[in-house]
Design a protein around this motif. Structure first.
Motif, short mmCIF file in Angstrom:
data_model
loop_
_atom_site.label_atom_id
_atom_site.label_comp_id
_atom_site.label_asym_id
_atom_site.label_seq_id
_atom_site.Cartn_x
_atom_site.Cartn_y
_atom_site.Cartn_z
N GLU A 7 -30.53 6.70 -18.21
CA GLU A 7 -30.91 5.63 -19.12
C GLU A 7 -29.69 4.88 -19.63
O GLU A 7 -29.71 3.64 -19.77
CB GLU A 7 -31.69 6.20 -20.31
N GLU A 8 -28.61 5.61 -19.91
CA GLU A 8 -27.39 4.97 -20.39
C GLU A 8 -26.76 4.09 -19.32
O GLU A 8 -26.23 3.02 -19.61
CB GLU A 8 -26.38 6.04 -20.84
N ILE A 9 -26.84 4.54 -18.07
CA ILE A 9 -26.31 3.74 -16.95
C ILE A 9 -27.08 2.44 -16.81
O ILE A 9 -26.51 1.36 -16.66
CB ILE A 9 -26.36 4.55 -15.64
N VAL A 10 -28.41 2.55 -16.85
CA VAL A 10 -29.25 1.36 -16.72
C VAL A 10 -28.99 0.38 -17.87
O VAL A 10 -28.84 -0.82 -17.66
CB VAL A 10 -30.74 1.75 -16.67
N LYS A 11 -28.90 0.90 -19.09
CA LYS A 11 -28.64 0.06 -20.25
C LYS A 11 -27.31 -0.66 -20.11
O LYS A 11 -27.20 -1.87 -20.38
CB LYS A 11 -28.65 0.92 -21.52
N ALA A 12 -26.29 0.07 -19.68
CA ALA A 12 -24.96 -0.52 -19.50
C ALA A 12 -24.98 -1.57 -18.39
O ALA A 12 -24.37 -2.64 -18.52
CB ALA A 12 -23.95 0.57 -19.19
N ALA A 13 -25.67 -1.27 -17.31
CA ALA A 13 -25.74 -2.20 -16.18
C ALA A 13 -26.41 -3.50 -16.60
O ALA A 13 -25.93 -4.60 -16.26
CB ALA A 13 -26.49 -1.56 -15.01
N ILE A 14 -27.50 -3.41 -17.32
CA ILE A 14 -28.21 -4.61 -17.76
C ILE A 14 -27.30 -5.47 -18.64
O ILE A 14 -27.21 -6.69 -18.47
CB ILE A 14 -29.50 -4.23 -18.52
N THR A 15 -26.62 -4.83 -19.58
CA THR A 15 -25.71 -5.56 -20.47
C THR A 15 -24.60 -6.26 -19.70
O THR A 15 -24.33 -7.45 -19.92
CB THR A 15 -25.09 -4.59 -21.49
N LEU A 16 -23.98 -5.55 -18.77
CA LEU A 16 -22.84 -6.11 -18.03
C LEU A 16 -23.27 -7.12 -16.97
O LEU A 16 -22.62 -8.16 -16.80
CB LEU A 16 -22.03 -4.99 -17.40
N PHE A 17 -24.37 -6.83 -16.27
CA PHE A 17 -24.87 -7.79 -15.28
C PHE A 17 -25.23 -9.10 -15.96
O PHE A 17 -24.98 -10.18 -15.42
CB PHE A 17 -26.10 -7.25 -14.56
N LYS A 18 -25.80 -9.00 -17.15
CA LYS A 18 -26.22 -10.21 -17.87
C LYS A 18 -25.03 -10.99 -18.38
O LYS A 18 -25.00 -12.22 -18.30
CB LYS A 18 -27.14 -9.83 -19.03
N SER A 19 -24.03 -10.30 -18.92
CA SER A 19 -22.89 -11.01 -19.52
C SER A 19 -21.85 -11.43 -18.50
O SER A 19 -21.27 -12.53 -18.60
CB SER A 19 -22.24 -10.13 -20.59
N ASN A 20 -21.58 -10.60 -17.48
CA ASN A 20 -20.51 -10.88 -16.52
C ASN A 20 -21.02 -11.31 -15.15
O ASN A 20 -20.22 -11.71 -14.30
CB ASN A 20 -19.63 -9.64 -16.35
N GLY A 21 -22.35 -11.21 -14.94
CA GLY A 21 -22.90 -11.48 -13.63
C GLY A 21 -22.83 -10.24 -12.75
O GLY A 21 -21.98 -9.37 -12.95
N TYR A 22 -23.71 -10.19 -11.77
CA TYR A 22 -23.75 -9.03 -10.88
C TYR A 22 -22.44 -8.88 -10.11
O TYR A 22 -21.85 -7.80 -10.07
CB TYR A 22 -24.93 -9.17 -9.91
N SER A 23 -21.96 -9.97 -9.53
CA SER A 23 -20.74 -9.90 -8.73
C SER A 23 -19.51 -9.65 -9.58
O SER A 23 -18.49 -9.13 -9.10
CB SER A 23 -20.56 -11.18 -7.90
N GLY A 24 -19.57 -10.00 -10.87
CA GLY A 24 -18.43 -9.83 -11.76
C GLY A 24 -18.39 -8.48 -12.45
O GLY A 24 -17.56 -8.27 -13.34
N THR A 25 -19.31 -7.62 -12.08
CA THR A 25 -19.39 -6.29 -12.69
C THR A 25 -19.11 -5.22 -11.64
O THR A 25 -19.68 -5.27 -10.55
CB THR A 25 -20.79 -6.05 -13.31
#
Length: 210
Positions: A7-25
């Motif tokens: 759950e923590e991984i998914v939460k972190a991924a959503i936050t970073l994908f949204k703010s930095n973009g998928y390719s930028g994470t």
């Protein structure tokens, strides 16, 4: 292994994908924010594409489930059924606004994952919307319209606040993650159903009840 690591991984991924973009994470970025090691991410999701696919699938599994539950009330009338769908889908997106924004943004890109989502979940979504509109025409609740164009309008209403969150905040000063937004916006979507979609001809008694 850390408890609730997935759950923590998914939460972190959503936050970073949204703010930095998928390719930028990077996986390392996600591991750092989730406070896990990269091997834990590999254990649960294999790699970054697997993690993004999980986000898509998790979002649409619940989204379609809301539609299926709402459609079970179709015998109470197409209008009532559609309004329940709208209530449930809007609430779900507001509760998961970061995930909804991420999914809709990534859906604008052409990729294998997106094509798979379109050939499964989005066809199911179309199926349920189409059934409701067809019943509404049959029972004289809705004015005759082109179903594809109705779906475009309805999806536009449901998706726009989450596709354009920066525009909503910076230009319109509207915040989709706030409870007030959900209440106010639901009234506006219901107005579209009542005034644009619904017929002025009253439904015949007993036409829906089976």
């Amino acid at each position: 292994m850390k408890k609730n690591a997935k759950e923590e991984i998914v939460k972190a991924a959503i936050t970073l994908f949204k703010s930095n973009g998928y390719s930028g994470t990077s996986i390392r970025d996600i591991a750092g924010l989730a406070k896990v090691n990269t091997a834990t991410i590999a254990y649960h999701f294999e790699n970054k594409p697997g993690l993004l696919e999980y986000c898509f699938t998790n979002f649409f599994e619940q989204y379609i489930s809301k539609m299926e539950e709402a459609y079970a009330s179709i015998d109470k009338g197409a209008k009532n059924c559609l309004k329940r769908m709208v209530v449930d889908l809007l609430h779900y997106q507001c509760e998961n606004s970061k995930l909804a924004s991420l999914v809709y943004r990534e859906m604008s890109m052409d990729s294998q994952v997106v094509r798979e989502i379109m050939s499964t979940y989005l066809l199911k979504e179309k199926y349920y919307f189409q059934l409701v509109f067809e019943r509404g025409f049959e029972w004289n609740e809705f004015r005759p319209h082109s179903i594809p164009y109705l779906i475009i309008q309805l999806k536009g209403l449901l998706m726009m606040p989450f596709m354009n969150t920066h525009y909503m905040r910076e230009v319109l000063y509207v915040f989709p993650n706030e409870p007030f937004f959900e209440q106010k916006y639901l009234k506006d979507i219901n107005l579209w159903i009542d005034k644009t979609l619904c017929s002025d001809v009253p439904m015949k008694m007993g036409a829906v009840i089976k």
